[in-house]
Write a protein that holds these residues in place. Structure first.
Motif, PDB file in Angstrom:
ATOM      1  N   GLY A 118      -2.957  12.035  -6.088  1.00 53.11           N
ATOM      2  CA  GLY A 118      -2.743  12.165  -7.520  1.00 53.11           C
ATOM      3  C   GLY A 118      -2.698  10.797  -8.181  1.00 53.11           C
ATOM      4  O   GLY A 118      -3.050   9.775  -7.575  1.00 53.11           O
ATOM      5  N   ARG A 119      -2.259  10.770  -9.400  1.00 55.95           N
ATOM      6  CA  ARG A 119      -2.195   9.505 -10.135  1.00 55.95           C
ATOM      7  C   ARG A 119      -1.278   8.510  -9.411  1.00 55.95           C
ATOM      8  O   ARG A 119      -0.151   8.828  -9.048  1.00 55.95           O
ATOM      9  N   GLY A 120      -1.791   7.301  -9.216  1.00 57.21           N
ATOM     10  CA  GLY A 120      -1.025   6.248  -8.562  1.00 57.21           C
ATOM     11  C   GLY A 120      -0.933   6.368  -7.054  1.00 57.21           C
ATOM     12  O   GLY A 120      -0.239   5.565  -6.419  1.00 57.21           O
ATOM     13  N   GLU A 121      -1.651   7.339  -6.479  1.00 59.38           N
ATOM     14  CA  GLU A 121      -1.560   7.568  -5.038  1.00 59.38           C
ATOM     15  C   GLU A 121      -2.855   7.194  -4.316  1.00 59.38           C
ATOM     16  O   GLU A 121      -3.919   7.063  -4.933  1.00 59.38           O
ATOM     17  N   ILE A 122      -2.749   7.046  -2.994  1.00 61.68           N
ATOM     18  CA  ILE A 122      -3.916   6.856  -2.141  1.00 61.68           C
ATOM     19  C   ILE A 122      -3.805   7.802  -0.948  1.00 61.68           C
ATOM     20  O   ILE A 122      -2.699   8.191  -0.554  1.00 61.68           O
ATOM     21  N   ARG A 123      -4.963   8.198  -0.411  1.00 61.25           N
ATOM     22  CA  ARG A 123      -4.976   8.948   0.848  1.00 61.25           C
ATOM     23  C   ARG A 123      -5.479   8.012   1.939  1.00 61.25           C
ATOM     24  O   ARG A 123      -6.525   7.374   1.794  1.00 61.25           O
ATOM     25  N   VAL A 124      -4.700   7.932   3.026  1.00 64.68           N
ATOM     26  CA  VAL A 124      -5.017   7.011   4.113  1.00 64.68           C
ATOM     27  C   VAL A 124      -5.250   7.795   5.389  1.00 64.68           C
ATOM     28  O   VAL A 124      -4.452   8.664   5.761  1.00 64.68           O
ATOM     29  N   ARG A 125      -6.377   7.510   6.031  1.00 66.48           N
ATOM     30  CA  ARG A 125      -6.633   8.021   7.383  1.00 66.48           C
ATOM     31  C   ARG A 125      -5.980   7.035   8.345  1.00 66.48           C
ATOM     32  O   ARG A 125      -6.426   5.900   8.490  1.00 66.48           O
ATOM     33  N   LEU A 126      -4.881   7.469   8.951  1.00 64.45           N
ATOM     34  CA  LEU A 126      -4.126   6.600   9.841  1.00 64.45           C
ATOM     35  C   LEU A 126      -4.758   6.546  11.226  1.00 64.45           C
ATOM     36  O   LEU A 126      -5.315   7.531  11.715  1.00 64.45           O
ATOM     37  N   HIS A 127      -4.663   5.364  11.842  1.00 63.06           N
ATOM     38  CA  HIS A 127      -5.241   5.179  13.170  1.00 63.06           C
ATOM     39  C   HIS A 127      -4.296   4.559  14.178  1.00 63.06           C
ATOM     40  O   HIS A 127      -4.595   4.558  15.376  1.00 63.06           O
ATOM     41  N   ALA A 128      -3.170   3.981  13.719  1.00 64.34           N
ATOM     42  CA  ALA A 128      -2.293   3.289  14.666  1.00 64.34           C
ATOM     43  C   ALA A 128      -0.884   3.159  14.116  1.00 64.34           C
ATOM     44  O   ALA A 128      -0.649   3.210  12.908  1.00 64.34           O
ATOM     45  N   SER A 129       0.041   3.003  15.036  1.00 63.43           N
ATOM     46  CA  SER A 129       1.418   2.669  14.714  1.00 63.43           C
ATOM     47  C   SER A 129       1.915   1.738  15.812  1.00 63.43           C
ATOM     48  O   SER A 129       1.242   1.545  16.833  1.00 63.43           O
ATOM     49  N   SER A 130       3.073   1.129  15.608  1.00 62.33           N
ATOM     50  CA  SER A 130       3.679   0.327  16.669  1.00 62.33           C
ATOM     51  C   SER A 130       5.147   0.682  16.793  1.00 62.33           C
ATOM     52  O   SER A 130       5.792   1.089  15.824  1.00 62.33           O
ATOM     53  N   LEU A 131       5.665   0.545  18.001  1.00 61.80           N
ATOM     54  CA  LEU A 131       7.024   0.961  18.304  1.00 61.80           C
ATOM     55  C   LEU A 131       8.019  -0.153  17.957  1.00 61.80           C
ATOM     56  O   LEU A 131       7.746  -1.328  18.196  1.00 61.80           O
ATOM     57  N   ASN A 132       9.155   0.253  17.411  1.00 62.38           N
ATOM     58  CA  ASN A 132      10.244  -0.667  17.110  1.00 62.38           C
ATOM     59  C   ASN A 132      11.547  -0.084  17.627  1.00 62.38           C
ATOM     60  O   ASN A 132      11.672   1.132  17.822  1.00 62.38           O
ATOM     61  N   TYR A 133      12.537  -0.954  17.820  1.00 64.85           N
ATOM     62  CA  TYR A 133      13.841  -0.467  18.262  1.00 64.85           C
ATOM     63  C   TYR A 133      14.426   0.501  17.240  1.00 64.85           C
ATOM     64  O   TYR A 133      15.096   1.462  17.613  1.00 64.85           O
ATOM     65  N   HIS A 134      14.144   0.259  15.967  1.00 65.06           N
ATOM     66  CA  HIS A 134      14.631   1.182  14.932  1.00 65.06           C
ATOM     67  C   HIS A 134      14.088   2.593  15.175  1.00 65.06           C
ATOM     68  O   HIS A 134      14.839   3.578  15.104  1.00 65.06           O
ATOM     69  N   ASP A 135      12.799   2.702  15.459  1.00 61.93           N
ATOM     70  CA  ASP A 135      12.202   4.011  15.746  1.00 61.93           C
ATOM     71  C   ASP A 135      12.851   4.639  16.979  1.00 61.93           C
ATOM     72  O   ASP A 135      13.134   5.841  17.012  1.00 61.93           O
ATOM     73  N   TYR A 136      13.050   3.811  18.001  1.00 65.88           N
ATOM     74  CA  TYR A 136      13.653   4.320  19.231  1.00 65.88           C
ATOM     75  C   TYR A 136      15.047   4.877  18.971  1.00 65.88           C
ATOM     76  O   TYR A 136      15.403   5.962  19.440  1.00 65.88           O
ATOM     77  N   ARG A 137      15.856   4.123  18.210  1.00 64.79           N
ATOM     78  CA  ARG A 137      17.210   4.576  17.909  1.00 64.79           C
ATOM     79  C   ARG A 137      17.183   5.907  17.169  1.00 64.79           C
ATOM     80  O   ARG A 137      17.972   6.825  17.465  1.00 64.79           O
ATOM     81  N   VAL A 138      16.274   6.027  16.195  1.00 66.97           N
ATOM     82  CA  VAL A 138      16.168   7.256  15.420  1.00 66.97           C
ATOM     83  C   VAL A 138      15.806   8.446  16.318  1.00 66.97           C
ATOM     84  O   VAL A 138      16.381   9.533  16.195  1.00 66.97           O
ATOM     85  N   LEU A 139      14.875   8.232  17.229  1.00 68.57           N
ATOM     86  CA  LEU A 139      14.396   9.333  18.061  1.00 68.57           C
ATOM     87  C   LEU A 139      15.346   9.659  19.207  1.00 68.57           C
ATOM     88  O   LEU A 139      15.515  10.833  19.566  1.00 68.57           O
ATOM     89  N   ALA A 140      15.961   8.642  19.779  1.00 67.27           N
ATOM     90  CA  ALA A 140      16.759   8.853  20.988  1.00 67.27           C
ATOM     91  C   ALA A 140      18.185   9.296  20.702  1.00 67.27           C
ATOM     92  O   ALA A 140      18.870   9.776  21.605  1.00 67.27           O
ATOM     93  N   THR A 141      18.638   9.155  19.465  1.00 67.33           N
ATOM     94  CA  THR A 141      20.008   9.521  19.113  1.00 67.33           C
ATOM     95  C   THR A 141      20.037  10.938  18.570  1.00 67.33           C
ATOM     96  O   THR A 141      19.484  11.208  17.493  1.00 67.33           O
ATOM     97  N   PRO A 142      20.655  11.870  19.253  1.00 70.69           N
ATOM     98  CA  PRO A 142      20.707  13.259  18.768  1.00 70.69           C
ATOM     99  C   PRO A 142      21.311  13.335  17.368  1.00 70.69           C
ATOM    100  O   PRO A 142      22.349  12.741  17.085  1.00 70.69           O
ATOM    101  N   GLY A 143      20.620  14.048  16.486  1.00 70.33           N
ATOM    102  CA  GLY A 143      21.115  14.253  15.136  1.00 70.33           C
ATOM    103  C   GLY A 143      20.948  13.081  14.192  1.00 70.33           C
ATOM    104  O   GLY A 143      21.441  13.121  13.060  1.00 70.33           O
ATOM    105  N   ALA A 144      20.225  12.032  14.613  1.00 70.53           N
ATOM    106  CA  ALA A 144      20.073  10.852  13.758  1.00 70.53           C
ATOM    107  C   ALA A 144      19.245  11.147  12.515  1.00 70.53           C
ATOM    108  O   ALA A 144      19.460  10.535  11.462  1.00 70.53           O
ATOM    109  N   VAL A 145      18.283  12.066  12.630  1.00 71.04           N
ATOM    110  CA  VAL A 145      17.444  12.427  11.486  1.00 71.04           C
ATOM    111  C   VAL A 145      17.318  13.942  11.418  1.00 71.04           C
ATOM    112  O   VAL A 145      17.657  14.655  12.368  1.00 71.04           O
ATOM    113  N   ALA A 146      16.799  14.416  10.307  1.00 70.30           N
ATOM    114  CA  ALA A 146      16.638  15.855  10.114  1.00 70.30           C
ATOM    115  C   ALA A 146      15.660  16.432  11.132  1.00 70.30           C
ATOM    116  O   ALA A 146      14.676  15.787  11.517  1.00 70.30           O
ATOM    117  N   ALA A 147      15.916  17.641  11.558  1.00 70.37           N
ATOM    118  CA  ALA A 147      15.011  18.328  12.471  1.00 70.37           C
ATOM    119  C   ALA A 147      13.637  18.471  11.832  1.00 70.37           C
ATOM    120  O   ALA A 147      13.513  18.756  10.642  1.00 70.37           O
TER     121      ALA A 147
END
Length: 335
Positions: free
Chosen positions: A27-56
């Motif tokens: 929409g207005r002011g937006e872009i659509r991106v075809r994603l191809h990669a990500s990289s792992l960070n400790y922040h991501d690990y903490r979010v995923l490995a800690t039960p209940g850290a984020v919404a189901a």
């Protein structure tokens, strides 16, 4: 389109490969991106490995790199075909930090980039460095920008300064590369003598094994003729901070950017006062700083160190590799 969701109650065993609805047209002011990669960070690990850290059902990953497929009305910065990389705080455009939490961070407070396509506001991305692969670009969002802000923005690093980096994760390796490009002397720690050799090959003037040399702060001071280092890139937290304070010079700068040894602990405030050092807590950086960082990467020719890449569907295996601590530099996902 394919993607990843984290099922309740969380943990790496509850990452699921799923089919997601296509995000549609921007929409207005937006872009659509075809994603191809990500990289792992400790922040991501903490979010995923800690039960209940984020919404189901949360889609993980704070880093995303790909190609602009379409732009919405009013978007002038991007056009189809541009290679782009995401911002950790999409709404923090410039200036001093004002965000008190991770409510707007992809993969944490909102859905992240472990999927094939995303439609979002254009300021959620910047241009990627020219000529970089998507995996390389994905290392910028969190780890790379953190190192840039720690040393260049907040630290005001100058040629001839001495910098101490802890370990061989993504932030520390990026900091080593930036410091060397700026003409600084780097001292680095690791628990692996093999990794120490790699650090020295990358330009570290001195390295030490923090497991066998417990008083490494004093060793760092010895290597700097008793003065101490100008900057410490502190990723350990309470378990390493006392030694970092010992290692820093009077009036020096410690960037507190990690909590690998715990989220709370005793701080030797008396030693910090005697050093009259700046202990500066920081979390990544803003969009304008990322744009500056991208220009610096293009000017210096720095390229990230990628330890290993995994396909998106093997995301849990990738995080277990990070969990093992065997990596040197960044771990990436590619699809």
């Amino acid at each position: 389109m394919k993607g990843i969701r984290l099922e309740a109650p969380g943990g790496l065993d509850n990452l699921r490969n799923v089919t997601l609805p296509d995000p549609g047209e921007p929409g207005r002011g937006e872009i659509r991106v075809r994603l191809h990669a990500s990289s792992l960070n400790y922040h991501d690990y903490r979010v995923l490995a800690t039960p209940g850290a984020v919404a189901a059902g949360r889609i993980p990953m704070s880093d995303g790199a790909g190609v602009v497929e379409a732009v919405g009305e009013g978007v002038q910065e991007f056009r189809p075909g541009d290679h782009v990389v995401s911002c950790f705080f999409p709404g923090w455009i410039a200036g001093e930090p004002t965000l008190p939490d991770f409510a707007t961070v992809p993969g944490d407070g909102v859905d992240g980039y472990a999927r094939e396509r995303v439609v979002c506001l254009a300021h959620s991305f910047t241009h990627a460095p020219k000529g970089w692969s998507h995996a390389e670009a994905a290392t910028i969002t969190t780890a790379g920008l953190t190192a840039w802000r720690a040393l260049i923005v907040n630290g005001r690093l100058r040629p001839g300064d001495a910098v101490l980096v802890l370990g061989t994760g993504g932030v520390s390796i990026a900091a080593l590369q930036l410091a060397r490009a700026m003409g600084a002397t780097v001292i680095a720690t690791s628990s692996s003598d093999e990794k120490r050799q790699r650090l020295e090959a990358m330009g570290a003037a001195h390295t030490l094994n923090y497991r066998t040399d417990r008083d490494w702060g004093a060793r760092v001071k010895d290597w700097t003729d008793g003065k101490g280092v100008d900057h410490v890139v502190e990723v350990g937290g309470p378990g390493t901070l006392p030694q970092s304070i010992e290692a820093v010079k009077v009036g020096g700068h410690i960037s507190l950017i990690g909590v690998l040894t715990g989220r709370s602990g005793e701080i030797p405030t008396g030693a910090l006062m005697r050093k009259q050092a700046r202990l500066h807590g920081l979390i990544v950086g803003n969009r304008t700083q990322q744009q500056d960082y991208v220009r610096a990467l293009e000017a210096t020719g720095i390229r990230p160190v990628i330890d290993r890449s995994y396909p998106l569907e093997n995301i849990a295996e990738a995080f277990r590799h990070e969990e093992s601590g065997r990596h040197f530099g960044k771990i990436c996902l590619e699809w």
